[in-house]
Scaffold this active site. Structure first.
Site, PDB file in Angstrom:
ATOM      1  N   GLU A  79       0.870  -1.171   0.000  1.00  0.00           N
ATOM      2  CA  GLU A  79       0.000   0.000   0.000  1.00  0.00           C
ATOM      3  C   GLU A  79       0.910   1.225   0.000  1.00  0.00           C
ATOM      4  O   GLU A  79       1.670   1.425   0.939  1.00  0.00           O
ATOM      5  CB  GLU A  79      -0.845  -0.067   1.273  1.00  0.00           C
ATOM      6  CG  GLU A  79      -2.005   0.863   1.350  1.00  0.00           C
ATOM      7  CD  GLU A  79      -2.729   0.662   2.691  1.00  0.00           C
ATOM      8  OE1 GLU A  79      -2.942  -0.499   3.119  1.00  0.00           O
ATOM      9  OE2 GLU A  79      -3.059   1.672   3.324  1.00  0.00           O
ATOM     10  N   ASP A  96      -4.871   9.781  10.124  1.00  0.00           N
ATOM     11  CA  ASP A  96      -3.555   9.255  10.457  1.00  0.00           C
ATOM     12  C   ASP A  96      -2.979   9.892  11.703  1.00  0.00           C
ATOM     13  O   ASP A  96      -3.173  11.074  11.969  1.00  0.00           O
ATOM     14  CB  ASP A  96      -2.594   9.471   9.284  1.00  0.00           C
ATOM     15  CG  ASP A  96      -2.871   8.494   8.152  1.00  0.00           C
ATOM     16  OD1 ASP A  96      -2.798   7.279   8.409  1.00  0.00           O
ATOM     17  OD2 ASP A  96      -3.202   8.943   7.047  1.00  0.00           O
TER      18      ASP A  96
END
Lengths: 262, 399
Positions: free
Chosen positions: A51, A62
């Site tokens: 990824e 995040d």
């Protein structure tokens, strides 16, 4: 949403469906031209999917580690355009399925159709865009993704209702990304009883798509636990920290992967 | 407030949260349950008689509403039109922000939430949030850019005195947009017991609509007050400053569907629209997605959000609410870019002419009066969104 174009992600899950390891890294981190080296290193170390993060100025899902890597990559000059240039020709040596992970605004500015066309052209198989929710994706973009055979992987969390999980399962291809807990990336330590109960609940739903568990997977123990309840797991922040501390050499990457799945 | 629940017209939000092509809820799945819970419940909660009674009682007894509509005679004479000031600066805590935090804390209580998280730029929304949390006895966590905490220390102290925990946002540029990111991350990490009180008409649906409804008390009062004073409900112009755009949304709300009322929005041009140090979003931005909605935002060609600049911390935001993006896009609103210098001059002018020191944000709205071609018989209402006490150190550098 079923696509007729063959896709490396779907093919992978048809061939193997246990203890799959997906590793995330940020494109252009720690240095702009590291992308291909890290990609090759991960393939050589035996990971099953890769990824690649498209850095963004405001990555709300995040935690600190990936935010910082995004900031460094942007300062290095990384962009979607540059990433596609770096990935051009990679399929001569890279056979592992590739996903691009990022936030929707840079993709919108690049142009969704251009983006899907370039994904197809350089050999990207799927995309994860956390802030493009399924309903908006279906309403506006699903036909474009389908036309170019690009899978859009959707997330579920412990708070996602069963009805919505069924809906996401129905509309997904490739795999379902199970967020292990209510959290941002890199903020979870270990696997709690509550998380285990959630893994078991989803396992019992017999979804049509395979599942990979991400967020909080950082070592062999958490990888093993996740793999008992799903088809494998995704490691992100722990690998970013490793790249930061130990560099991007093939040996460094191999030693990291060994700590997760010996 | 029943009349504003009737929103079957083009400047009202659609069922899916859009104003024209702007709006929606571009949120990660981790936020979906929270936002969906709010979306499914906010209209029925707001319409409930017990909510209405408590909301209006608090606006009257605690906030000090209705705020006056003041005929500014000397300013009118100077500008050559009839100018009224809607005195939101007289609200408790010194600005309109509290109208929204009162509404949202009552919603949070009815959703059974135990903790409030908020973002703040200059600290005005943070103070308004800390205030209502103290009033209701709820835990309050405010994220504020580390740089803003240094720039706006008195407001940090006020929040702490009110019992709030102020956490510096150290990511990115360490200002409002990063404080918003951190507040969203906090909400992702605490999805069950926490309500996020967004301070402006930004964020995922239903926030822009919910905040606009709570702020719509501004235009509701203006209509009644103007009718009583002049015999007409509608001014020719309604003027407000726009950062995210909450005071403007409230000031415009009841006039959105009155085409005879021109809606005037003043954005912060900073050192000049083309200077590279500006927050004039409609002049410099492009459509995109920011903080959960499709809107107009300042960004690079690659879609990275750029850092705005304004002398006024409350206008220092790279986007605008989706309603305002639609007003701009459709031509319903007139948008003016006001420089730091023009805003400062307008702030000093109002202080000397009317004895009212406006917030620097509000000074941008006042400066827009000089950009409009006003006629002698025009009736203009300016939303005086906040008072200037917090800006004295900036003003004093230019005395």
């Amino acid at each position: 949403m079923t696509t007729t174009i063959p896709n490396r992600i779907s093919t992978l899950f048809e061939q193997r469906n246990k203890r799959l390891l997906n590793v995330y890294f940020t494109a252009g981190f720690p240095h702009l031209d590291d992308t291909r080296m890290v990609l090759r290193g991960l393939q050589d170390a035996g990971v099953d999917l890769v990824e690649i993060g498209m850095p963004y100025s405001d990555p709300v899902a995040d935690g600190e580690t990936i935010q910082q890597s995004n900031g460094v990559a942007l300062e290095n000059g990384m962009s979607i355009k540059t990433l596609f240039a770096q990935l051009a020709g990679c399929r001569e040596e890279i056979t592992v399925p590739i996903l691009l992970m990022g936030y929707v605004n840079p993709v919108l500015q690049y142009g969704v159709e251009n983006f899907c066309r370039m994904c197809r052209q350089v050999g990207v198989d799927g995309v994860i865009l956390p802030d493009l929710p399924l309903d908006l994706f279906l309403a506006e973009y699903a036909p474009i993704f389908r036309e170019y055979g690009i899978l859009n992987v959707h997330l579920i969390t412990p708070q996602t209702t069963d009805a919505r999980i069924r809906f996401i399962d129905q509309e997904s291809d490739g795999f379902i990304y199970m967020v292990s807990s209510a959290s941002i990336t890199g903020s979870v330590k270990g696997i709690s009883d509550g998380m285990r109960a959630y893994f078991e609940r989803i396992e019992a739903m017999n979804l049509r798509n395979p599942r990979l568990i991400g967020f909080g997977i950082s070592d062999q123990e958490t990888f093993n636990t996740a793999s008992q309840h799903a088809n494998g797991a995704i490691v992100g922040s722990a690998f970013i920290r490793h790249l930061q501390d130990h560099g991007t050499s093939a040996e460094s990457i191999r030693s990291f992967v060994q700590t997760i799945r010996p | 407030m029943q009349d504003i629940l009737d929103t079957q017209t083009s400047f009202a939000v659609s069922d899916t949260g859009f104003y024209g092509r702007f709006g929606g809820a571009f949120i990660p799945e981790m936020l979906y349950p929270n936002v969906e819970e709010l979306r499914q419940n906010y209209l029925s909660i707001i319409a409930d008689p017990s909510f209405q009674a408590e909301f209006w009682q608090l606006l009257e007894d605690y906030v000090g509403r209705p705020t006056p509509l003041f005929l500014a005679k000397r300013l009118s004479a100077k500008k050559g039109a009839t100018i009224y000031l809607k005195r939101e600066d007289l609200c408790h805590t010194g600005a309109h922000k509290v109208n929204n935090t009162i509404g949202q804390i009552l919603v949070a209580q009815r959703l059974g939430k135990k903790r409030i998280v908020a973002e703040t730029g200059a600290g005005q929304h943070g103070v308004a949030t800390a205030t209502v949390c103290a009033l209701m006895g709820l835990e309050c966590i405010v994220y504020m850019g580390a740089i803003d905490m240094e720039r706006q220390k008195p407001n940090v102290d006020r929040m702490r005195m009110l019992g709030a925990t102020v956490i510096p946002a150290k990511s990115g540029s360490q200002t409002l947009k990063d404080a918003t990111n951190e507040a969203m991350r906090h909400w992702i990490n605490n999805p069950v017991d926490t309500h996020y009180i967004i301070g402006s008409v930004v964020g995922p649906h239903p926030y822009p609509d919910m905040v606009a409804r709570f702020q719509s008390v501004i235009s509701q009062e203006v209509r009644q007050q103007l009718l009583a004073k002049t015999g007409r409900e509608n001014p020719d112009y309604m003027v407000a400053c726009v950062g995210g755009g909450s005071n403007a949304a409230g000031a415009f709300f009841h006039f959105l569907h009155e085409p005879s009322v021109r809606l005037v929005a003043a954005e912060a041009a900073g050192m000049g629209v083309s200077s590279g140090h500006s927050a004039a979003t409609t002049a410099l931005g492009k459509p995109g997605v920011l903080h959960g909605s499709r809107t107009i935002l300042m960004q690079t060609d690659d879609g990275q959000v750029t850092e705005p600049y304004s002398i006024s911390a409350g206008l220092d935001y790279p986007g605008i609410g989706p309603l305002h993006a639609h007003l701009f896009d459709s031509g319903r609103g007139d948008f003016y870019a006001i420089t730091d210098e023009e805003a400062l001059a307008a702030g000093f002018e109002l202080s000397k002419l009317e004895g009212i020191i406006p917030a620097l944000e509000t000074a941008h709205a006042l400066a827009a009066l000089d950009k409009m071609s006003l006629k002698a018989n025009d009736v203009v209402v300016v939303c005086l969104s906040g008072r200037g006490d917090k800006d004295l150190s900036t003003y004093s550098k230019h005395l």
